[in-house]
Enzyme design. Structure first.
Site, mmCIF file in Angstrom:
data_model
loop_
_atom_site.group_PDB
_atom_site.id
_atom_site.type_symbol
_atom_site.label_atom_id
_atom_site.label_comp_id
_atom_site.label_asym_id
_atom_site.label_seq_id
_atom_site.Cartn_x
_atom_site.Cartn_y
_atom_site.Cartn_z
ATOM 1 C CB CYS A 357 -0.880 0.030 1.241
ATOM 2 S SG CYS A 357 -1.936 -1.410 1.406
ATOM 3 C CG HIS A 413 1.135 17.810 -6.113
ATOM 4 N ND1 HIS A 413 0.169 17.974 -5.153
ATOM 5 C CD2 HIS A 413 1.808 18.984 -6.171
ATOM 6 C CE1 HIS A 413 0.236 19.201 -4.659
ATOM 7 N NE2 HIS A 413 1.225 19.834 -5.254
ATOM 8 C CG ASP A 417 -4.641 18.879 -2.227
ATOM 9 O OD1 ASP A 417 -4.396 18.589 -3.415
ATOM 10 O OD2 ASP A 417 -5.779 19.115 -1.774
#
Ligand code: CAO
Length: 440
Positions: A357, A413, A417
């Site tokens: 993950c 990105h 954020d």
């Protein structure tokens, strides 16, 4: 025996045609319709075939000259049987313009048909000067030294022909094989030259500067390289740097290790970092997510598997520790020791490296103060760790010696954020600063 003059034939209302190449020299034996010169206007390039078979006597043009209809190219001494019977002496052969060079939609301006011309030799290619052709070739490409057929072949493969240096034909002429080899080279360079139009790294012959030795990359290194390049080109990545006081954590770790027998697996700081990271991922689920391939949705994972980058003699591999949220530090230490040892021995199974993950890349055992790890996509973030060191830290009254650990978070990105990245790292560092929080 007959001396035949080979002249530039009727090529339509075009004059001052550039001679790009002359492919014969005095004494050469030429066959009928063998290409003897390459001519080029700013609209088309053409191969000039010989209108006679025989021995070349004299050549009257050279590369760089400009020729027009009727310009004398060469004289060929042909035996009676070699000269074409129906070919009148001094009949100029028509240059062969590669038919394919003319797009279907464009009409020849002055395509001289056999009916309009003096008798054409049998099978003589028809002279045709095409309309201005929108070939989308650059000026440099127009100057490239290749026949129209080779240019067409290059265009069909999407190859900018002027990028091919040093053709293997006569005088550096670019041949079909050169185009094929260029394509092979680009393919071998993998994603270096993708649709993004990124220019490839030039090939350098290093042996001209000194002794060299070539070594084939391991399969792992090759695959890792391809994957890293793919991620680098696809993800807009940001790396956020932070540091955390792990003095208390280190004291606890040392106390735990002091209780262990010499055969027990020691707990390294990395285990606490893994636990602190997973606790933060539980708090910020977008860090335990992947962006769908179409970029339209986020896929949240309800399991917490952490990949650990392990340095091996064959290259970097990333075994995955599963369900970290349900395991204690001792169990995780044993699992990390087992998987990193398997990794170094090259004994990891594909399943050992799947289902991660988020990844941690720790260089702490080696050194460093900061680095910018590359996200192991389709994961959305990676945590980099470098070496902890004692530093004087101001506590409001005095400087105290504290063990400070540098951390680097690189994130995709498109998903994360900047503020989320900073908040996530605040949670990770809070968990490490006071590991009692991992019980909450
Ligand atoms: N600061 C200070 N010391 C550290 C440290 C840190 N951040 N991290 C590890 N150390 C110390 C350990 O405590 C250990 O010290 P002792 O020998 O005194 O006990 C020593 O360095 C060696 O640790 P380690 O590296 O063997 O163990 P680990 O659990 O920290 O790391 C593993 C395990 C598998 C991640 C590591 O062995 C490894 O392969 N690192 C390389 C990772 C890598 O190449 N990443 C790729 C970077 S490019 O993306």
């Amino acid at each position: 025996m007959a001396l035949i003059e080979i002249k530039v034939p009727d090529v339509g209302n075009v004059s001052d045609i550039d001679v790009v190449d002359v492919l014969i020299k005095p004494g050469d034996v030429v066959a009928l319709e063998q290409t003897i010169a390459s001519l080029e206007t700013d609209k088309a390039s053409m191969d000039l075939p010989s209108s006679a078979a025989g021995t070349v006597q004299q050549i009257f043009i050279k590369p760089g000259d400009k020729v027009s209809e009727g310009t004398l190219i060469a004289t060929v001494l042909a035996s009676a049987e070699e000269a074409k019977p129906e070919q009148p002496a001094q009949q100029a052969a028509a240059p062969a313009v590669a038919k394919e060079d003319v797009p279907a939609a464009s009409q020849p301006v002055a395509a001289a048909t056999p009916a309009e011309k003096a008798p054409e030799p049998a099978n003589q290619p028809i002279a045709a000067v095409p309309e201005p052709v929108q070939t989308q070739e650059s000026d440099a490409a127009k100057k490239a030294h290749a026949t129209p057929a080779v240019r067409l072949f290059a265009r069909e493969l999407g190859v900018d022909i002027h990028k091919i240096k040093n053709g293997s034909g006569r005088k550096g002429r670019i041949l079909k094989d050169d185009v094929k080899n260029f394509v092979k080279q680009v393919m071998a360079e993998g994603v270096a030259q993708t649709g993004a139009g990124i220019p490839s790294i030039p090939t350098v012959d290093f042996s001209q500067f000194g002794e060299i030795e070539e070594q084939k990359l391991s399969k792992i290194k090759r695959l890792t390289g391809q994957n890293l390049s793919r991620v680098w080109l696809n993800l807009p990545m940001v790396t956020y740097h932070d540091e955390v006081d792990i003095t208390e954590m280190e004291a606890f770790r040392n106390a735990l290790n002091a209780e262990k027998s010499k055969d027990d697996v020691k707990i390294t700081g990395l285990i606490f970092i893994i636990k602190a990271l997973v606790a933060a991922m539980q708090q910020f689920p977008q860090f335990n997510a992947s962006l769908s391939a179409d970029g339209e949705k986020l896929i949240f994972k309800k399991y917490f598997n952490i990949g650990i980058a392990v340095d091996t003699p064959n290259g970097l591999v990333v075994p995955v520790l599963r369900n970290v949220n349900n395991k204690g530090v001792n169990e995780l230490s044993a699992e990390l020791a087992e998987k990193s040892s398997k990794a170094r021995l090259g004994k990891l199974m594909p399943a050992d490296m799947q289902g991660g993950c988020m990844t941690i890349s720790s260089l702490g055992g080696i050194g460093g103060t900061a680095f910018t790890p590359i996200v192991n996509a389709p994961e959305v973030a990676i945590l980099g760790v470098t070496r902890a060191k004692m530093q004087p830290v101001w506590n409001g009254k005095e400087f105290m010696p504290r063990l400070m650990l540098p951390l680097d978070l690189t994130y995709d990105h498109r998903v994360i954020d900047g503020a989320e990245g900073a908040r996530f790292m605040a949670a990770v560092t809070q968990n490490l600063r006071d590991i009692r929080r991992l019980l909450l």
